[in-house]
Write an enzyme that holds these catalytic residues in place. Structure first.
Site, PDB file in Angstrom:
ATOM      1  N   SER A 139       0.754  -1.098   0.033  1.00 29.67           N
ATOM      2  CA  SER A 139      -0.050   0.054  -0.009  1.00 29.67           C
ATOM      3  C   SER A 139       0.965   1.049   0.083  1.00 29.67           C
ATOM      4  O   SER A 139       1.981   1.291   0.305  1.00 29.67           O
ATOM      5  CB  SER A 139      -1.041   0.065   1.123  1.00 29.67           C
ATOM      6  N   TYR A 182      -2.025  -1.020  10.518  1.00 33.83           N
ATOM      7  CA  TYR A 182      -2.262  -1.164   8.914  1.00 33.83           C
ATOM      8  C   TYR A 182      -0.923  -1.009   7.962  1.00 33.83           C
ATOM      9  O   TYR A 182      -0.377  -1.794   7.445  1.00 33.83           O
ATOM     10  CB  TYR A 182      -3.440  -0.582   8.261  1.00 33.83           C
TER      11      TYR A 182
END
Length: 594
Positions: free
Chosen positions: A465, A478
Site C-alpha cells: 500500500s 495497517y
C-alpha cells in the site's frame, strides 16, 4: 571411456568421427535405442557446457555431443575459410551418420553458435531433424532480413532495438580485426572469462567448463565469426523451416536481444517461444529447466503422454495468431472474491491465464472463478484463510497436485484497520498481522518453493500500500504490516532473482474497494464504526479510481518485472515525499484524517 572430467560423469563414451577434413571428438550417453538428442555447443565453449543438461536427458534419450572444429578435443584447422557453414554442415552430417540410429530424424538442440549452426541445419536439411530447440543463437539470415526491414521502415522502437543489439554485438566487430583477438585469448583472457561468468551470471567454474583448452578454443573459434557473419548479414538468404522449433529466450542475455525473435513465425510456422529470466549461459545456470523444456518439446512433437501442467506449458509456448500474452499460464490470486483480487484474476484470465481464485468467502471465490471462465480458460475456486499456516500448506499442495506449479502468484488478501495506536489491542495487532503480513509470508514461502523446485522461474506479486511509506497517526497497525510487506518483497526479490523468480510490491493509494466497508475502526463503538466506514467509502468513491486500474498495473508489473509499483497519483507523491522530504511526511502524519 566413462567418467572423465568435463564429460558429464559416468556412462559417457567418447570416440572419434571423421568430419570434413577434421577429426571430431564425439561423446554419447544414454540408451542408443532411444530417440537421439544432439546437443551443439557455442563459442568459446566445448561439449562440456552441456554436462548438466545431458545428465538430465540421458535417462530418456540417447544424448550425443561433440566438440565442433576448433574446440576441445577436435581438430583445429587453420584459416578462416575452414570455419564456413559448408564445413560445419559436413561435420554435422558425419556425426549424424555415425551416431543416429538408422534414418530416424534426430532432435537438435543448440546454444549460442551451436544454435546458429542448428538454424543452418534445419533450414537446409530439415528431413534429418524431428525437432529443434534454439537458445541464444538466432539464424543469421533471419537477423539480416530483420535488420533490413528495420532500416527501410524505421520506427523509434526499431531504431532503439537496433542500437541496443549493436551495443551487445561489440565483440563481433572486434573479432573481425586481424590477430588481436587471437593474441588476447592466448595471453590471459581465460581467467577474465571465467570471472565474468561467475560475477555476471552466477556460474562458478567446474571441471570441463571453462575448458582447459579455452585459450586455443577462443583463438580458433574467431574463424566462425569471420567466415560467416559479414556475408550472411549483408546478403541474407531466404531461410525457412517446417521443423517444429522451440526458441528459449533468456531475457537477461547480454549478447542476444530478445526482440530478434520478432517476425520469426513468418519463417517458422511451427514455432514455440519460452522466456526465462536468466543470462546467456542458460545451459549452465538453468540446466533442469532447459532439460525439462527440451523433453516437453520432444514429447509434444512425438505425440507422447503429457501431464496437464506440461500440456498447459506447451500451449502457452505455442506461437499462433491471436495468442494472448498469458496463454496457458496458471495464476493464483488470494483475496480474489472482490475488489483488487477479483479484478486481477479477471485481468489475467482475459489474457489467457488459468486462474485459481482463493478467498475466505467461498461464494465470492466461486463467482470470480465463474467470471474468469467466461473471458479465459477454466477458473477454480478455493476457500482459504491466509492467516492459517496449516491451511495454506494444504492449499499450496492442492494447487500443485490438481493444477501444477503456478507461473504467477498474487498475495492480495488483506484487511483494513484504523484508529489510535493506544486503542489497538493485542488481538487487533494479531489479527492484522496474521492476515496482512503472515498471509503474504505463507503465500510467498510456499509457492516460491514450488517455483524454485521446478526451476523454470515465475513471479510473485505482493499487495502492499502507499501506507507502506506514508506514515499516519490513524493507521499504525495497517501501515506497519504494509511496510513489512514492502520490505519482505524487496528481500525476496534479491534472493529469488538467481532462480529466475521475479517479485513485485504493488502500492495502491486511494482505491474504491470493499475494504473501506469492512475495515475495523478501533476504539469506537459499533455505531461510530459504521459511520466511519460510510465516510471512508464515500471519500474513496469520490476519488474515482477502481480496482481494475490496480489490476492493470499488476499485470504490467509481472510483464516488465518491476520491483515497486505505486498506483494512483497520491501513491507516487507519497513515494517521492518519503525519499525527498521525510521530515515533511512526518508533519503530514500528525494530521487526523479520520
Amino acid at each position: 571411456m566413462g567418467g572423465e572430467p568435463g564429460t558429464g560423469g559416468t556412462g559417457v563414451t567418447r570416440r572419434r568421427v571423421r568430419g570434413d577434413g577434421v577429426d571430431l571428438a564425439v561423446y554419447e550417453q544414454g540408451d542408443p535405442s532411444r530417440p537421439t538428442v544432439l546437443l551443439l555447443h557455442g563459442y568459446p565453449d566445448t561439449h562440456a557446457v552441456w554436462d548438466e543438461v545431458a545428465a538430465e536427458l540421458a535417462g530418456r534419450f540417447h544424448v550425443v555431443r561433440y566438440d565442433v572444429r576448433g574446440a576441445g578435443a577436435s581438430s583445429r584447422p587453420f584459416g578462416r575459410r575452414h570455419y564456413a557453414f559448408e564445413h560445419l554442415m559436413a561435420d554435422l552430417r558425419a556425426v549424424l551418420e555415425a551416431t543416429a540410429r538408422g534414418p530416424a530424424p534426430v532432435h537438435l538442440v543448440g546454444h549460442d553458435w551451436g544454435s546458429i549452426q542448428g538454424w543452418e541445419a534445419v533450414c537446409t536439411m530439415p528431413d534429418r531433424f524431428a525437432s529443434f530447440t534454439s537458445i541464444s543463437g538466432p539464424c543469421l539470415d533471419h537477423v539480416g532480413h530483420l535488420t533490413r526491414r528495420n532500416l527501410t521502415r524505421p520506427t523509434p522502437r526499431s531504431v532503439r532495438q537496433a542500437a541496443g543489439q549493436g551495443l551487445r554485438s561489440w565483440y563481433i566487430y572486434f573479432f573481425q580485426t586481424p590477430l588481436l583477438p587471437e593474441a588476447l585469448w592466448r595471453t590471459g583472457m581465460t581467467r577474465a572469462f571465467a570471472r565474468a561468468l561467475e560475477i555476471g551470471e552466477g556460474i562458478a567454474p567446474r571441471p570441463g567448463h571453462p575448458a582447459r583448452t579455452l585459450p586455443r578454443d577462443g583463438a580458433a573459434g574467431v574463424g566462425l565469426y569471420r567466415a560467416n557473419m559479414p556475408g550472411r548479414l549483408r546478403r541474407p538468404r531466404d531461410r525457412r523451416t517446417d521443423v517444429p522449433t522451440q526458441v528459449i529466450v533468456p531475457t537477461r542475455d547480454l549478447f542476444v536481444s530478445p526482440h530478434l525473435v520478432r517476425g520469426l513465425g513468418e519463417r517458422v510456422p511451427n514455432l514455440s517461444l519460452r522466456t526465462v529470466a536468466a543470462g546467456h549461459w542458460v545451459p549452465r545456470s538453468r540446466p533442469r529447466a532447459v532439460a525439462a523444456w527440451i523433453t516437453e518439446h520432444i514429447t509434444g512433437v512425438a505425440g507422447g503422454p503429457l501431464t496437464a501442467a506440461e500440456e498447459r506449458a506447451l500451449r502457452r509456448a505455442r506461437v499462433r495468431r491471436g495468442r494472448r500474452p498469458f496463454e496457458g499460464a496458471l495464476v493464483v490470486v488470494t483475496g480474489a472474491g472482490s475488489g483488487i483480487g477479483r479484478a486481477t484474476a479477471l485481468a489475467f484470465a482475459e489474457r489467457g491465464a488459468e486462474v485459481v481464485a482463493a478467498d475466505l468467502d467461498p461464494a465470492t471465490a466461486q463467482r470470480t472463478a465463474e467470471l474468469a471462465a467466461l473471458v479465459g480458460p477454466a477458473g477454480h475456486a478455493y476457500r482459504i484463510d491466509v492467516a492459517d499456516g496449516e491451511a495454506m500448506e494444504d492449499f499450496a499442495k492442492s494447487v500443485l497436485h490438481e493444477h501444477g506449479v503456478p507461473e504467477v502468484v498474487v498475495n492480495n488478501a488483506g484487511i483494513g484497520m484504523a484508529g489510535s495506536f493506544l486503542d489497538h489491542s493485542v488481538e487487533d495487532w494479531k489479527r492484522v498481522l496474521d492476515v496482512n503480513l503472515w498471509g503474504v509470508i505463507h503465500g510467498s514461502r510456499l509457492f516460491a518453493a514450488q517455483m524454485a523446485e521446478r526451476g523454470q522461474g515465475g513471479h510473485i506479486v505482493n499487495t502492499a500500500s502507499a501506507a507502506a511509506y506514508t506514515p499516519s497517526r490513524t493507521l499504525p497497525a495497517y501501515a506497519t504490516t504494509k511496510a513489512a510487506v514492502l520490505m519482505l518483497s524487496e528481500c525476496l526479490r534479491a534472493e529469488l532473482a538467481g532462480k529466475g523468480i521475479g517479485v513485485s510490491a504493488i502500492c495502491p493509494g486511494v482505491v474504491d474497494t470493499d475494504i473501506t466497508r469492512t475495515s475495523a475502526f478501533v476504539g469506537l463503538g459499533e455505531e461510530e464504526q459504521a459511520a466511519s466506514r460510510r465516510r471512508a467509502a464515500r471519500a474513496y468513491a469520490l476519488r474515482g479510481f477502481g480496482p481494475e486500474g490496480v489490476a492493470e498495473r499488476i499485470v504490467a508489473a509481472v510483464r516488465d518485472d518491476r520491483a515497486v509499483v505505486p498506483v494512483t497519483a497520491e501513491a507516487w507523491l507519497g513515494r517521492a515525499g518519503a525519499r525527498l522530504s521525510p521530515g515533511l511526511m512526518r508533519l503530514f502524519a500528525r494530521l487526523d484524517l479520520g
